[in-house]
Design an enzyme around this catalytic site. Structure first.
Site, short mmCIF file in Angstrom:
data_model
loop_
_atom_site.label_atom_id
_atom_site.label_comp_id
_atom_site.label_asym_id
_atom_site.label_seq_id
_atom_site.Cartn_x
_atom_site.Cartn_y
_atom_site.Cartn_z
N GLY A 128 33.39 33.23 91.71
CA GLY A 128 32.92 32.18 92.38
C GLY A 128 32.01 32.25 93.50
N ARG A 314 50.33 23.07 122.96
CA ARG A 314 50.29 23.30 121.78
C ARG A 314 49.04 22.37 121.02
N SER A 363 33.02 27.81 108.37
CA SER A 363 34.23 28.84 108.54
C SER A 363 35.11 28.46 109.69
N GLY A 382 61.55 19.14 113.24
CA GLY A 382 61.92 19.13 111.86
C GLY A 382 61.47 17.99 110.91
N GLU A 405 33.44 25.61 98.71
CA GLU A 405 31.99 25.92 99.24
C GLU A 405 31.65 27.18 99.96
N SER A 506 29.50 36.45 114.20
CA SER A 506 29.26 35.21 113.69
C SER A 506 30.16 33.97 114.22
C1 LIG Z 1 34.59 4.57 97.37
C2 LIG Z 1 34.95 5.89 96.63
C3 LIG Z 1 34.00 7.00 97.08
C4 LIG Z 1 34.65 8.44 96.87
C5 LIG Z 1 33.80 9.37 97.23
C6 LIG Z 1 33.51 9.41 98.87
C7 LIG Z 1 32.00 9.32 98.70
C8 LIG Z 1 31.55 9.99 100.24
C9 LIG Z 1 30.27 9.82 100.36
C10 LIG Z 1 29.73 11.13 101.22
C11 LIG Z 1 30.16 11.66 102.15
C12 LIG Z 1 30.51 12.95 102.20
C13 LIG Z 1 31.74 13.35 103.09
C14 LIG Z 1 32.08 15.03 102.53
C15 LIG Z 1 33.26 15.15 103.04
C16 LIG Z 1 33.90 16.50 102.51
C17 LIG Z 1 35.12 15.95 101.69
C18 LIG Z 1 35.17 17.25 100.68
C19 LIG Z 1 35.74 17.09 99.53
C20 LIG Z 1 36.14 18.38 98.92
C21 LIG Z 1 35.10 18.75 97.64
C22 LIG Z 1 35.25 20.11 97.37
C23 LIG Z 1 34.17 20.31 96.47
C24 LIG Z 1 34.01 21.69 96.42
C25 LIG Z 1 33.16 22.28 95.66
C26 LIG Z 1 32.91 23.71 95.60
O1 LIG Z 1 33.58 24.59 95.99
S1 LIG Z 1 31.35 24.14 94.58
C27 LIG Z 1 31.43 25.70 94.55
C28 LIG Z 1 30.95 26.17 95.84
N1 LIG Z 1 30.65 27.98 95.72
C29 LIG Z 1 30.19 28.47 96.87
O2 LIG Z 1 30.22 28.01 97.84
C30 LIG Z 1 29.69 29.84 96.24
C31 LIG Z 1 29.55 30.71 97.66
N2 LIG Z 1 28.40 31.67 97.47
C32 LIG Z 1 27.18 31.56 97.66
O3 LIG Z 1 26.96 30.44 98.41
C33 LIG Z 1 26.10 32.26 97.14
O4 LIG Z 1 26.57 33.40 96.25
C34 LIG Z 1 25.93 33.48 98.60
C35 LIG Z 1 25.32 32.52 99.87
C36 LIG Z 1 27.10 33.96 99.21
C37 LIG Z 1 25.10 34.54 97.91
O5 LIG Z 1 24.18 34.14 97.25
P1 LIG Z 1 23.10 35.01 96.55
O6 LIG Z 1 23.85 36.08 95.70
O7 LIG Z 1 22.23 34.01 95.50
O8 LIG Z 1 22.29 35.43 97.48
P2 LIG Z 1 21.89 36.90 97.86
O9 LIG Z 1 23.05 37.44 98.67
O10 LIG Z 1 21.05 37.65 97.24
O11 LIG Z 1 20.85 36.38 99.07
C38 LIG Z 1 21.17 35.89 100.28
C39 LIG Z 1 19.77 35.35 100.67
O12 LIG Z 1 19.73 34.02 100.37
C40 LIG Z 1 19.88 33.33 101.55
N3 LIG Z 1 20.69 31.91 101.12
C41 LIG Z 1 21.76 31.82 100.52
N4 LIG Z 1 21.99 30.73 100.38
C42 LIG Z 1 21.30 30.01 101.00
C43 LIG Z 1 21.15 28.45 101.21
N5 LIG Z 1 21.86 27.68 100.51
N6 LIG Z 1 19.84 27.99 101.78
C44 LIG Z 1 19.19 29.13 102.32
N7 LIG Z 1 19.35 30.25 102.13
C45 LIG Z 1 20.21 31.00 101.40
C46 LIG Z 1 20.66 34.12 102.55
O13 LIG Z 1 20.48 33.68 103.90
C47 LIG Z 1 19.96 35.42 102.36
O14 LIG Z 1 18.78 35.40 102.73
P3 LIG Z 1 18.20 36.76 103.58
O15 LIG Z 1 18.19 37.56 102.30
O16 LIG Z 1 17.08 36.47 104.25
O17 LIG Z 1 18.99 37.35 104.59
C1 LIG Z 2 40.39 22.89 96.53
C2 LIG Z 2 39.23 23.46 95.82
C3 LIG Z 2 38.35 22.60 95.28
C4 LIG Z 2 37.10 23.07 94.55
N1 LIG Z 2 36.15 22.55 93.95
C5 LIG Z 2 35.21 23.29 93.38
C6 LIG Z 2 34.02 22.29 92.61
O1 LIG Z 2 34.25 21.16 92.67
N2 LIG Z 2 33.18 22.74 91.81
C7 LIG Z 2 33.19 24.54 91.89
O2 LIG Z 2 32.30 24.91 91.22
N3 LIG Z 2 33.99 25.07 92.60
C8 LIG Z 2 34.99 24.61 93.13
N4 LIG Z 2 35.97 25.38 94.04
C9 LIG Z 2 35.74 26.94 93.66
C10 LIG Z 2 35.46 27.45 95.08
O3 LIG Z 2 34.11 27.01 95.46
C11 LIG Z 2 35.60 28.88 94.95
O4 LIG Z 2 36.98 29.14 94.93
C12 LIG Z 2 35.28 29.61 96.16
O5 LIG Z 2 33.83 29.43 96.22
C13 LIG Z 2 35.79 30.87 96.46
O6 LIG Z 2 35.24 31.70 95.61
P1 LIG Z 2 36.44 32.67 94.63
O7 LIG Z 2 37.26 31.68 94.35
O8 LIG Z 2 35.62 33.21 93.56
O9 LIG Z 2 36.92 33.41 95.81
P2 LIG Z 2 36.64 35.11 95.90
O10 LIG Z 2 35.19 35.50 96.16
O11 LIG Z 2 37.29 35.66 94.61
O12 LIG Z 2 37.81 35.45 96.99
C14 LIG Z 2 38.72 36.14 97.23
C15 LIG Z 2 38.46 37.32 98.35
O13 LIG Z 2 37.63 38.28 98.29
C16 LIG Z 2 36.56 38.16 99.53
N5 LIG Z 2 35.31 38.27 98.86
C17 LIG Z 2 34.53 37.91 98.01
N6 LIG Z 2 33.24 38.39 97.97
C18 LIG Z 2 33.23 38.97 99.10
C19 LIG Z 2 31.85 39.53 99.75
N7 LIG Z 2 30.75 39.69 99.24
N8 LIG Z 2 32.22 40.27 101.07
C20 LIG Z 2 33.41 40.16 101.68
N9 LIG Z 2 34.55 39.34 101.10
C21 LIG Z 2 34.40 39.06 99.76
C22 LIG Z 2 37.02 36.59 100.05
O14 LIG Z 2 36.73 36.73 101.35
C23 LIG Z 2 38.28 36.67 99.84
O15 LIG Z 2 38.96 37.06 100.63
C24 LIG Z 2 37.07 25.02 94.64
C25 LIG Z 2 37.81 25.41 95.03
C26 LIG Z 2 39.13 24.95 95.81
C27 LIG Z 2 40.23 25.62 96.50
#
Ligand SMILES: CCCCCCCCCCCCCCCCCCCCCCC/C=C/C(=O)SCCNC(=O)CCNC(=O)[C@H](O)C(C)(C)COP(=O)(O)OP(=O)(O)OC[C@H]1O[C@@H](n2cnc3c(N)ncnc32)[C@H](O)[C@@H]1OP(=O)(O)O
Ligand SMILES: Cc1cc2nc3c(=O)[nH]c(=O)nc-3n(C[C@H](O)[C@H](O)[C@H](O)COP(=O)(O)OP(=O)(O)OC[C@H]3O[C@@H](n4cnc5c(N)ncnc54)[C@H](O)[C@@H]3O)c2cc1C
Length: 642
Positions: A128, A314, A363, A382, A405, A506
């Site tokens: 992920g 609290r 975060s 409770g 995210e 951070s």
């Molecule tokens: C009436 C009905 C309507 C209903 C609907 C309502 C509508 C509302 C309308 C709108 C309102 C919005 C309100 C929102 C409210 C929130 C509600 C939440 C609801 C819940 C939804 C949950 C959904 C969840 C979805 C998901 O989880 S999707 C999956 C997400 N996954 C991740 O986030 C994965 C995390 N990992 C990463 O992001 C990347 O892998 C990584 C960044 C850790 C590493 O990436 P990568 O390996 O490719 O990169 P490198 O390590 O090689 O390089 C890093 C360099 O790249 C830069 N970098 C990385 N990311 C970015 C970026 N995004 N932008 C710019 N630069 C980026 C780094 O900084 C590094 O740079 P450097 O090398 O110079 O240091």
């Molecule tokens: C409620 C919910 C909704 C979601 N919705 C979506 C969705 O709509 N679409 C979608 O695509 N995904 C979705 N996800 C998935 C979500 O984006 C991932 O679970 C999330 O990005 C974390 O990735 P992972 O599960 O691979 O965790 P992992 O990366 O396996 O994390 C496990 C542990 O490893 C550590 N770890 C991993 N990598 C590193 C690193 N490089 N350095 C140090 N520590 C590390 C983490 O800190 C953590 O403690 C959802 C998840 C949840 C819980």
């Protein structure tokens, strides 16, 4: 105060109007309390309401306004999600940011009219966080000009995407794009998953729900596998990246531009977290001013539990955090909208700053929101543990944000990369190149804090102290990292060995940003009474936060032990000052009873009568003798009596 919280008087008024309209529409109310429903019933109920909303939304809100949409969502559908949550939160934003104009013309109107339901499918069973190691492939077939999506093994199944399991018929799917045997990394593709007429999965697609979760159980988070599933070349989202018919790859202006849907949620979710924290605190604070338990002065009657200093300690610092997160969230959304506009016209220079900021905020805010909600639950004794409080549900939903995210530790490390680069600029005498959010790293700080010596400094001395600790920790962690590399350690190994210290930097940097956003907002307020109330809250915030991170300022003598005593006394002083305003500070968020869904946190404070009513309506109380008793317990007792 509502205008401060929601951004303007107009916004606050609109929220009231929307709540009032919803109150008059019983068809949009929960047909029974959500905790008494099964998962299937909740999903059914939510889908029922969604169809009414699709018809009537335009009569209640301006559907183009995200804030009004979000309010409608929280009132009617609630925090637990709905069968189209990802459609609004990620599918439409992904298409808007990453599809070309032509693609948008084809898909967006259909999505907005709700002819199709979409989600965002990125995470897999085996990966992920590490997007580079996702396993789903999209291999270009030059002969047919199609991409072939494939799931090579079980770990490559898409796993988690919201509403993927049962509700969506389309998805933006992230897959490694392979052209002529070259892997171009993860890219987003528009993929049809189900037949538009029958909703049956299309051939080549394996799809389903991943089962119940800690919370968010109205969302059908799903799994998805592809068996050599073909889509047209033109389904690659091509606003920034292009693949021509002959397989020529045109790279985007920024390598990470395809990650914009994640940045979108990270920017917007801060407000969502602030709302959840304030909701839980609203419930706990109202209840604490109804609940009487024990005496402070034995000659007096039992007191409201909110009179206890421990109860105030609290709850009140979290009230301050809820406001701080709301203000920082509003600034972040503004910045996000600006960067998005710039990106659309090709300027990607601000992406790194936005990514660093949102990574840190996401975060810190989700973690502290979780902490605050859990304290609110315990503050209700409770009754907090009963689902009647609804706090446990709010907690479960909120802490999902620590993971989705981008897992919190990982996102802090992303910010740390930015901080270390900034530290390198400072060390090489190039401080003038620092961006505005990190400019303080290049400023020489005073030898000691003047917090207790210039008490009316308008928070300047506090901000300086936060800057000092953040700068010191950033430079220290960076030194540690550079030092290890100088000793010959490989970059990645050195990074891992410093990562706890880097994440500390951070967090401190992010907490500084939150404090500064709070100070900026208070400085802008013209209304004297509102300013006074928020200034008290800000005093509590800066002192409480500083106490929490005091070890960083004590270790180099920037703060003295006597200054620490001063800060502690300030915390106690402001707890007392805030007490008379505590309930109002939360009532100002103007959550309706419909939205709060809490028996304990009702506006009228009629807790006990309603708790009893709630308990009586429990399905277990439909009969006096359950079949579990007649079938098992009664025979057991009878047998034992023989
Ligand atoms: C009436 C009905 C309507 C209903 C609907 C309502 C509508 C509302 C309308 C709108 C309102 C919005 C309100 C929102 C409210 C929130 C509600 C939440 C609801 C819940 C939804 C949950 C959904 C969840 C979805 C998901 O989880 S999707 C999956 C997400 N996954 C991740 O986030 C994965 C995390 N990992 C990463 O992001 C990347 O892998 C990584 C960044 C850790 C590493 O990436 P990568 O390996 O490719 O990169 P490198 O390590 O090689 O390089 C890093 C360099 O790249 C830069 N970098 C990385 N990311 C970015 C970026 N995004 N932008 C710019 N630069 C980026 C780094 O900084 C590094 O740079 P450097 O090398 O110079 O240091
Ligand atoms: C409620 C919910 C909704 C979601 N919705 C979506 C969705 O709509 N679409 C979608 O695509 N995904 C979705 N996800 C998935 C979500 O984006 C991932 O679970 C999330 O990005 C974390 O990735 P992972 O599960 O691979 O965790 P992992 O990366 O396996 O994390 C496990 C542990 O490893 C550590 N770890 C991993 N990598 C590193 C690193 N490089 N350095 C140090 N520590 C590390 C983490 O800190 C953590 O403690 C959802 C998840 C949840 C819980």
């Amino acid at each position: 105060m509502a205008a401060q919280i929601w951004g303007s008087e107009k916004r606050a008024r609109r929220r009231r109007e929307i709540s009032a309209k919803i109150a008059q529409m019983p068809e949009l109310h929960d047909s029974k309390p959500l905790p008494f429903m099964t998962r299937e019933e909740k999903i059914m109920e939510s889908a029922r309401k969604l169809t009414i909303l699709t018809e009537k939304m335009g009569q209640i809100i301006d559907p183009t306004d995200p804030a009004e949409l979000y309010h409608l969502n929280n009132e009617v559908l609630g925090l637990e999600g709905n069968p189209m949550a990802l459609h609004g939160v990620m599918f439409i934003p992904a298409l808007s940011a990453q599809a070309s104009d032509e693609q948008q013309a084809k898909w967006l109107p259909r999505a907005l009219r709700r002819e199709i339901i979409g989600t965002y499918a990125q995470t897999e069973l085996g990966h992920g966080t590490n997007l580079q190691n996702l396993e789903t492939t999209a291999t270009y077939d030059l002969a047919t000009q199609e991409f072939v999506l494939h799931t090579p093994q079980i770990t490559a199944l898409k796993w988690w995407p919201g509403n993927l399991g049962k509700s969506s018929n389309y998805a933006v799917v992230v897959a490694h794009m392979i052209i002529k045997a070259k892997n171009y990394g993860p890219h987003p593709f528009m993929v049809q998953l189900r037949d538009e007429k029958t909703h049956e999965p299309l051939p080549g697609i394996t799809i389903g729900d991943i089962g119940p979760k800690m919370a968010y159980n109205i969302v059908d988070n799903g799994f998805l596998g592809f068996n050599k599933y073909r889509i047209p070349r033109t389904n690659l989202l091509m606003r920034h990246t292009k693949v021509e018919a002959d397989g020529t790859y045109i790279k985007p202006p920024h390598a990470k531009i395809n990650y914009s849907a994640m940045v979108h949620v990270r920017a917007y979710m801060l407000t969502g977290q602030a709302i959840m924290l304030a909701s839980a605190l609203n419930i706990a604070t109202r209840y604490s001013s109804v609940r009487r338990q024990g005496q402070i002065d034995k000659s007096q009657p039992e007191v409201k539990v909110l009179e206890y200093q421990t109860q105030q300690h609290r709850l009140f610092p979290s009230i301050a955090r809820a406001y701080a997160f709301q203000f920082a969230g509003a600034e972040t959304v503004k910045l996000y909208e600006h960067v998005l506009k710039e990106m659309k016209s090709g300027n990607v220079s601000l992406m790194a700053d936005l990514h660093a900021l949102t990574s840190g905020l996401k975060s810190v805010v989700t973690y502290q929101t979780g902490e605050g909600i859990e304290q609110a639950r315990m503050a209700c004794g409770g009754h907090g543990y009963s689902m009647a409080s609804y706090i446990s549900e709010i907690y479960g939903v909120a802490i999902g944000g620590c993971t989705y995210e981008g897992e919190n530790m990982v996102m802090l490390l992303q910010l740390a990369r930015y901080l270390v680069k900034s530290a390198a600029l400072v060390k090489s005498g190039q401080s003038s190149k620092l961006g505005p959010l990190v400019a303080y790293l290049g400023v020489k700080s005073e030898p000691t804090s003047l917090i207790d010596r210039i008490p009316n400094s308008g928070f300047t001395e506090y901000v300086k102290t936060f800057q000092h600790v953040s700068k010191r920790q950033t430079l220290k962690a960076a030194d540690m990292f550079f030092g290890l590399m100088e000793k010959g350690e490989k970059r990645e190994i050195a990074w891992n060995k410093c990562s706890v210290e880097l994440n500390r930097a951070s967090r401190l940097h992010t907490r500084l940003f939150i404090v500064e956003a709070f100070v900026r907002r208070v400085n802008e307020i013209a209304d004297i009474r509102i300013k006074e109330a928020l200034t008290d809250l800000l005093h509590l915030h800066v002192n409480y936060e500083l106490l929490d991170i005091a070890s960083y300022a004590l270790e180099d003598g920037f703060l003295s032990a006597s200054q620490l005593d001063y800060i502690r006394d300030q915390v106690y002083l402001y707890l007392g000052k805030i007490r008379p305003n505590a309930v109002s500070l939360l009532d100002s968020w103007e959550f309706s009873d419909i939205e709060l869904r809490s028996v304990l946190g009702r506006r009228d404070g009629n807790v006990y009568e309603n708790l009893f009513k709630w308990a009586k309506s429990s399905p277990l109380n439909k009969t006096d003798v359950l079949s579990s008793v007649t079938q098992y317990l009664k025979p057991m007792m009878e047998k034992a009596r023989l």
